[in-house]
Design a protein around this motif. Structure first.
Motif, PDB file in Angstrom:
ATOM      1  N   GLN A  21      45.450  50.264  55.180  1.00 29.88           N
ATOM      2  CA  GLN A  21      47.039  50.516  55.463  1.00 29.88           C
ATOM      3  C   GLN A  21      47.630  49.773  54.333  1.00 29.88           C
ATOM      4  OE1 GLN A  21      47.140  49.696  59.447  1.00 29.88           O
ATOM      5  NE2 GLN A  21      47.273  51.670  60.042  1.00 29.88           N
ATOM      6  N   ARG A  22      48.626  50.436  53.870  1.00 27.95           N
ATOM      7  CA  ARG A  22      49.674  49.761  53.128  1.00 27.95           C
ATOM      8  C   ARG A  22      49.073  49.082  51.880  1.00 27.95           C
ATOM      9  NH1 ARG A  22      50.413  48.342  57.994  1.00 27.95           N
ATOM     10  NH2 ARG A  22      49.867  45.966  57.767  1.00 27.95           N
ATOM     11  N   THR A  23      48.294  49.741  51.157  1.00 34.30           N
ATOM     12  CA  THR A  23      47.368  49.273  50.002  1.00 34.30           C
ATOM     13  C   THR A  23      48.231  48.251  49.213  1.00 34.30           C
ATOM     14  OG1 THR A  23      47.689  51.225  48.820  1.00 34.30           O
ATOM     15  CG2 THR A  23      45.882  51.112  50.293  1.00 34.30           C
TER      16      THR A  23
ATOM     17  N   THR B 236      45.851  55.595  43.874  1.00 35.66           N
ATOM     18  CA  THR B 236      46.971  55.490  45.040  1.00 35.66           C
ATOM     19  C   THR B 236      48.116  54.602  44.748  1.00 35.66           C
ATOM     20  OG1 THR B 236      47.544  55.653  47.434  1.00 35.66           O
ATOM     21  CG2 THR B 236      46.201  53.666  46.624  1.00 35.66           C
ATOM     22  N   GLU B 237      49.310  54.761  45.557  1.00 37.13           N
ATOM     23  CA  GLU B 237      50.326  54.034  44.852  1.00 37.13           C
ATOM     24  C   GLU B 237      50.272  52.984  45.987  1.00 37.13           C
ATOM     25  OE1 GLU B 237      53.383  57.060  43.183  1.00 37.13           O
ATOM     26  OE2 GLU B 237      53.783  56.448  45.040  1.00 37.13           O
ATOM     27  N   LYS B 238      50.787  51.705  45.650  1.00 34.71           N
ATOM     28  CA  LYS B 238      51.031  50.518  46.462  1.00 34.71           C
ATOM     29  C   LYS B 238      51.862  51.012  47.595  1.00 34.71           C
ATOM     30  CE  LYS B 238      53.158  46.062  46.396  1.00 34.71           C
ATOM     31  NZ  LYS B 238      54.140  45.194  45.704  1.00 34.71           N
TER      32      LYS B 238
ATOM     33  N   ASP C  34      43.763  45.293  46.392  1.00 40.42           N
ATOM     34  CA  ASP C  34      42.839  46.030  47.135  1.00 40.42           C
ATOM     35  C   ASP C  34      42.072  46.905  45.961  1.00 40.42           C
ATOM     36  OD1 ASP C  34      45.078  46.905  49.865  1.00 40.42           O
ATOM     37  OD2 ASP C  34      43.760  45.105  49.525  1.00 40.42           O
ATOM     38  N   SER C  35      42.390  46.909  44.922  1.00 41.60           N
ATOM     39  CA  SER C  35      41.701  47.779  43.955  1.00 41.60           C
ATOM     40  C   SER C  35      40.155  47.174  43.451  1.00 41.60           C
ATOM     41  CB  SER C  35      42.402  47.574  42.504  1.00 41.60           C
ATOM     42  OG  SER C  35      43.533  48.416  42.811  1.00 41.60           O
TER      43      SER C  35
ATOM     44  N   VAL D 237      44.798  50.954  43.084  1.00 43.91           N
ATOM     45  CA  VAL D 237      46.094  50.969  43.609  1.00 43.91           C
ATOM     46  C   VAL D 237      47.127  50.629  42.374  1.00 43.91           C
ATOM     47  CG1 VAL D 237      47.720  49.811  45.275  1.00 43.91           C
ATOM     48  CG2 VAL D 237      45.170  49.980  45.664  1.00 43.91           C
ATOM     49  N   LEU D 238      47.894  51.465  42.188  1.00 45.66           N
ATOM     50  CA  LEU D 238      49.085  51.138  41.216  1.00 45.66           C
ATOM     51  C   LEU D 238      50.116  50.538  41.499  1.00 45.66           C
ATOM     52  CD1 LEU D 238      48.741  54.863  39.519  1.00 45.66           C
ATOM     53  CD2 LEU D 238      47.588  52.815  38.815  1.00 45.66           C
TER      54      LEU D 238
END
Lengths: 111, 116
Positions: free
Chosen positions: B80-82, B13-15, B86-87, B115-116
């Motif tokens: 939420q709002r990664t 997922t994206e940041k 969080d990776s 998380v990218l």
């Protein structure tokens, strides 16, 4: 300081060797001690557990707890390449139900 | 019988995006646990459910993390709002009865979150 400290590894041994994996803990409330084995890209699976001090043997595996020194050990006799995995010690602190884990020792048994 | 299952197995997922991770415990297991495993921190407890209640949420790292369990079975962990930190691999475990002093916890294969 982490409540459960584990020898960092990685550890590489020849097939047939005796392996010793160790942890120390700081919380006197720990009473149950577990060893989990985790293969790459898999979840941990329970290998053995002991209650309080003493030894417990299961086939090639022996778990040992010394509460006086807060020291936990897992011995693997006649190690096999299939034993290659990460080994995690764990304990539930006091009345808690979740497990506190050591950081894990990666073991490779070379054929 | 079926073990603990988790989905998805991998999530990129994206940041800043929200993600939901799902856990299906072993049928009949009343206790359910979420853990996080990362290189720097090892395996860390996040939250514990007994039935649908969460008596211990002490491991949730921030208010961006939440979890629920419905019908005493499936659980969802929401981030939420990664953030990139969080990776990790998110592991779910279940046990027969979390009210006993010792119960074997059975782990699922985990969800690898990037998380990218």
């Amino acid at each position: 300081q982490k409540e459960v400290e584990q020898d960092p590894g990685p550890l590489s041994v020849p097939e047939g060797a005796i392996v010793s994996l160790n942890c120390t803990y700081s919380n006197s409330a720990f009473q149950y001690f577990m060893w989990y084995r985790q293969y790459s890209r898999k979840g941990p699976e329970l290998l053995m557990y002991t209650y309080s001090s003493g030894n417990k043997e299961d086939g090639r595996f022996t778990a040992q707890v010394d509460k006086s020194s807060k020291y936990i050990s897992l011995f693997i006799r006649d190690s096999q390449p299939s034993d290659s995995a990460t080994y995690l010690c764990a304990s539930p602190p006091g009345s808690a139900r979740q497990l506190t884990f050591g950081s894990g020792t990666q073991l490779t048994v070379l054929p | 019988g079926a073990g603990v299952s988790q989905s998805p197995s991998n999530k990129v997922t994206e940041k800043g995006k929200d993600v939901e991770l799902r856990c299906d415990p072993i049928s009949g297991h009343t206790a359910l646990y979420w853990y996080r495993q990362s290189l720097g921190q090892g395996l860390e407890f996040l939250i514990y459910f007994q039935g649908n209640s969460a008596p211990d949420k002490s491991g949730l790292p921030s208010d961006r993390f939440s979890a629920e369990r419905t019908g005493g079975s499936v659980s969802t962990l929401t981030i939420q709002r990664t953030q990139q930190e969080d990776s990790a691999v998110y592991l779910c475990a279940s046990s027969l009865d979390g009210t006993l002093s010792y119960n074997e916890q059975f782990f699922g294969p985990g969800t690898r979150l990037t998380v990218l």
